[in-house]
Design a protein around this motif. Structure first.
Motif, PDB file in Angstrom:
ATOM      1  N   ILE A  12       0.829  -1.209   0.000  1.00  0.00           N
ATOM      2  CA  ILE A  12       0.000   0.000   0.000  1.00  0.00           C
ATOM      3  C   ILE A  12       0.861   1.255   0.000  1.00  0.00           C
ATOM      4  N   ASP A  13       1.918   1.267   0.811  1.00  0.00           N
ATOM      5  CA  ASP A  13       2.795   2.438   0.841  1.00  0.00           C
ATOM      6  C   ASP A  13       3.452   2.677  -0.514  1.00  0.00           C
ATOM      7  N   ALA A  14       3.907   1.609  -1.165  1.00  0.00           N
ATOM      8  CA  ALA A  14       4.540   1.759  -2.480  1.00  0.00           C
ATOM      9  C   ALA A  14       3.540   2.286  -3.512  1.00  0.00           C
ATOM     10  N   MET A  15       2.332   1.743  -3.505  1.00  0.00           N
ATOM     11  CA  MET A  15       1.317   2.187  -4.466  1.00  0.00           C
ATOM     12  C   MET A  15       0.948   3.650  -4.230  1.00  0.00           C
ATOM     13  N   TYR A  17       2.620   5.916  -2.654  1.00  0.00           N
ATOM     14  CA  TYR A  17       3.765   6.778  -2.886  1.00  0.00           C
ATOM     15  C   TYR A  17       3.851   7.143  -4.373  1.00  0.00           C
ATOM     16  N   ARG A  18       3.686   6.156  -5.226  1.00  0.00           N
ATOM     17  CA  ARG A  18       3.758   6.408  -6.673  1.00  0.00           C
ATOM     18  C   ARG A  18       2.615   7.314  -7.145  1.00  0.00           C
ATOM     19  N   VAL A  19       1.410   7.006  -6.689  1.00  0.00           N
ATOM     20  CA  VAL A  19       0.264   7.844  -7.071  1.00  0.00           C
ATOM     21  C   VAL A  19       0.464   9.268  -6.568  1.00  0.00           C
ATOM     22  N   GLY A  20       0.925   9.421  -5.344  1.00  0.00           N
ATOM     23  CA  GLY A  20       1.147  10.742  -4.768  1.00  0.00           C
ATOM     24  C   GLY A  20       2.212  11.528  -5.505  1.00  0.00           C
ATOM     25  N   ARG A  21       3.288  10.859  -5.895  1.00  0.00           N
ATOM     26  CA  ARG A  21       4.356  11.546  -6.626  1.00  0.00           C
ATOM     27  C   ARG A  21       3.874  11.998  -8.004  1.00  0.00           C
ATOM     28  N   ILE A  22       3.037  11.213  -8.630  1.00  0.00           N
ATOM     29  CA  ILE A  22       2.469  11.620  -9.928  1.00  0.00           C
ATOM     30  C   ILE A  22       1.525  12.802  -9.727  1.00  0.00           C
ATOM     31  N   MET A  23       0.707  12.737  -8.678  1.00  0.00           N
ATOM     32  CA  MET A  23      -0.275  13.802  -8.440  1.00  0.00           C
ATOM     33  C   MET A  23       0.372  15.123  -8.026  1.00  0.00           C
ATOM     34  N   MET A  24       1.616  15.075  -7.591  1.00  0.00           N
ATOM     35  CA  MET A  24       2.308  16.314  -7.248  1.00  0.00           C
ATOM     36  C   MET A  24       2.362  17.255  -8.454  1.00  0.00           C
ATOM     37  N   TYR A  25       2.372  16.683  -9.646  1.00  0.00           N
ATOM     38  CA  TYR A  25       2.424  17.495 -10.856  1.00  0.00           C
ATOM     39  C   TYR A  25       1.055  18.015 -11.269  1.00  0.00           C
ATOM     40  N   GLY A  26       0.029  17.610 -10.553  1.00  0.00           N
ATOM     41  CA  GLY A  26      -1.322  18.090 -10.838  1.00  0.00           C
ATOM     42  C   GLY A  26      -1.459  19.589 -10.648  1.00  0.00           C
ATOM     43  N   ILE A  27      -0.625  20.164  -9.816  1.00  0.00           N
ATOM     44  CA  ILE A  27      -0.677  21.606  -9.611  1.00  0.00           C
ATOM     45  C   ILE A  27      -0.345  22.342 -10.907  1.00  0.00           C
ATOM     46  N   PHE A  28       0.543  21.761 -11.703  1.00  0.00           N
ATOM     47  CA  PHE A  28       0.901  22.378 -12.983  1.00  0.00           C
ATOM     48  C   PHE A  28      -0.240  22.273 -13.986  1.00  0.00           C
ATOM     49  N   VAL A  29      -0.995  21.185 -13.908  1.00  0.00           N
ATOM     50  CA  VAL A  29      -2.181  21.046 -14.758  1.00  0.00           C
ATOM     51  C   VAL A  29      -3.187  22.147 -14.411  1.00  0.00           C
ATOM     52  N   GLN A  71       0.617   9.228   4.400  1.00  0.00           N
ATOM     53  CA  GLN A  71       1.820   8.408   4.470  1.00  0.00           C
ATOM     54  C   GLN A  71       3.036   9.226   4.905  1.00  0.00           C
ATOM     55  N   MET A  72       3.150  10.438   4.413  1.00  0.00           N
ATOM     56  CA  MET A  72       4.295  11.285   4.737  1.00  0.00           C
ATOM     57  C   MET A  72       4.144  11.981   6.093  1.00  0.00           C
ATOM     58  N   GLY A  73       2.983  11.843   6.720  1.00  0.00           N
ATOM     59  CA  GLY A  73       2.755  12.475   8.014  1.00  0.00           C
ATOM     60  C   GLY A  73       2.588  13.975   7.906  1.00  0.00           C
ATOM     61  N   SER A  74       2.156  14.454   6.751  1.00  0.00           N
ATOM     62  CA  SER A  74       2.010  15.900   6.556  1.00  0.00           C
ATOM     63  C   SER A  74       0.581  16.373   6.821  1.00  0.00           C
ATOM     64  N   ASN A  75      -0.195  15.529   7.457  1.00  0.00           N
ATOM     65  CA  ASN A  75      -1.528  15.942   7.872  1.00  0.00           C
ATOM     66  C   ASN A  75      -1.406  16.856   9.099  1.00  0.00           C
ATOM     67  N   LEU A 150      -8.399   5.111   2.594  1.00  0.00           N
ATOM     68  CA  LEU A 150      -8.792   4.065   3.537  1.00  0.00           C
ATOM     69  C   LEU A 150      -7.710   2.992   3.637  1.00  0.00           C
ATOM     70  N   LEU A 151      -7.184   2.571   2.494  1.00  0.00           N
ATOM     71  CA  LEU A 151      -6.099   1.586   2.504  1.00  0.00           C
ATOM     72  C   LEU A 151      -4.873   2.128   3.243  1.00  0.00           C
ATOM     73  N   GLN A 152      -4.564   3.412   3.028  1.00  0.00           N
ATOM     74  CA  GLN A 152      -3.411   4.003   3.699  1.00  0.00           C
ATOM     75  C   GLN A 152      -3.648   4.140   5.200  1.00  0.00           C
ATOM     76  N   ALA A 153      -4.866   4.447   5.592  1.00  0.00           N
ATOM     77  CA  ALA A 153      -5.185   4.547   7.023  1.00  0.00           C
ATOM     78  C   ALA A 153      -5.017   3.191   7.698  1.00  0.00           C
ATOM     79  N   VAL A 154      -5.429   2.126   7.033  1.00  0.00           N
ATOM     80  CA  VAL A 154      -5.228   0.774   7.580  1.00  0.00           C
ATOM     81  C   VAL A 154      -3.734   0.476   7.677  1.00  0.00           C
ATOM     82  N   SER A 155      -2.966   0.894   6.678  1.00  0.00           N
ATOM     83  CA  SER A 155      -1.513   0.724   6.724  1.00  0.00           C
ATOM     84  C   SER A 155      -0.915   1.460   7.924  1.00  0.00           C
TER      85      SER A 155
END
Length: 173
Positions: A12-15, A17-29, A71-75, A150-155
């Motif tokens: 779950i963390d790996a998945m 992490y990848r989705v989050g890193r891709i979404m970081m570029y959403g700000i440019f969109v 996951q990064m604890g930035s909440n 939800l998956l990340q919260a369980v993790s």
């Protein structure tokens, strides 16, 4: 059981992490959409779709980036007492509070799923704006984002349980 927890956490963390890193570029969109909106309003005929597409992009950015944030604890956390506690005490409190998050996300997922099914059931629910886009794509993204959260919260819950038992699952960021 602990081996299963570690595998779940790693997957779950790996998945997320990848989705989050891709979404970081959403700000440019979003910036591109809003830039086009400004240019079109100034020099050309104003586009009807730009504001709504920017809102949809923001929802996707927020919902799909949420699990990465957890996951990064930035909440946001109130650090009045928490900062002075031991790692064991923090894990105990986090394990208890993440259960509330899991319940909340479960209800949110249920409501999001019902809303998505409603959107499909009437030949495609549409926005009430002049442009009138279908709402099922953004509702689908919302349901996926809530599910990933939800998956990340369980993790995070599993990490806290392992920390309480004395295992090293890495420091909480």
């Amino acid at each position: 059981m602990q081996g299963l927890m570690y595998r779940y956490i790693n997957l779950i963390d790996a998945m997320n992490y990848r989705v989050g890193r891709i979404m970081m570029y959403g700000i440019f969109v979003m910036m591109g959409i809003l830039l086009w909106s400004s240019i079109s309003k100034t020099f050309f005929v104003p586009s009807l779709w730009t504001l709504e597409v920017a809102q949809f992009a923001m929802v996707a950015y927020y919902m799909l980036g949420g699990p990465y944030s957890i996951q990064m604890g930035s909440n946001v956390r109130m650090d009045l007492l928490y900062g002075e506690w031991s790692d064991h005490r923090k894990a105990q409190v986090d394990a208890m509070t993440v259960l509330f998050l899991i319940v909340y996300l479960g209800f949110l997922l249920w409501g999001g799923w019902e809303s998505l099914m409603y959107s499909f059931s009437y030949g495609g629910e549409r926005s009430s704006s002049v442009w009138r886009p279908y709402l099922w794509p953004i509702k689908s993204i919302m349901v996926i984002g809530i599910f990933l959260m939800l998956l990340q919260a369980v993790s995070e819950f599993f990490k806290d349980i392992l920390r309480i038992k004395g295992h090293d699952v890495g420091a909480k960021l």
